[in-house]
Design a protein around this motif. Sequence first.
Motif: not given
Length: 255
Positions: A215-219, A212-213, A158-159
């Motif tokens: 960017r977190d998933n991309r990380r 935020p979701s 998600a994001g």
Amino acid sequence: MALGMVDHCLLIETKTGLVLVDTGFGLEAVRQPGRMVGPSRFLFGPRLAEHETAYRQIQGLGYDPADVRHIILTHLDFDHAGGLSDFPDAVVHIHGPEFRAAMAGRTQVERMRYRAVQWAHGPRWMVNEVEGEEQWYGFRAVRDLPGLPPEILVIPLAGHTRGHIGVAVDTGRGWLLHAGDSYYIGEEVDPRQPRTPMLWRLAELGSTVAGPSFRDNRRRLVELQREHGGEVTVFSSHDPKAFQRLAGAAVRPAG
């Protein structure tokens, strides 16, 4: 498309028929862009050509498009679901949060990005949800999609949208992960030195519902590449270099 982008669909050959991950723009989008794509065609400037549709590409590979039994959508944006009507008999697998967001159209942006006319023919929806604690390389996973082999998994990412997902396929020689729009170009998930050019940062700002979701998933995808790059091949929907590298590769589940 503009900015050198592509719409990277994935065709999977199984024992019971073909599975298509995303449809891109369809035949009717080429023939009736005003109706099927709407004002967004001026904003994003896609160059629509019939020979580039999934339907024609499948024919070019020597398959019958009628043998597409299942479609798995990473999300319902108009450039990912625009060809649904080309495969009217296929079961369409969609993640629950995405299905509900598209049907509700709560925000102005969602009303623009989701084009209900693209599914006005009445697809055979099959809605999936995260249940239990199934894992895939540290990501939550949806398993046992009805009618599909267990080697095909939905990975919630998600994001970009509320219910965006990736699709993982065990080929027997390693995993493929179609990561949809969870990032845009390969530099962003480079395991050595990831970077997002300014142009794509702006695209991210304009297209994500949960930054935020996203960017977190991309990380986490960077970490996946760094730790398991020999086991998992990750690609996104709009990366032309990945498309050139992977186009034409035969994909069959391990089972």
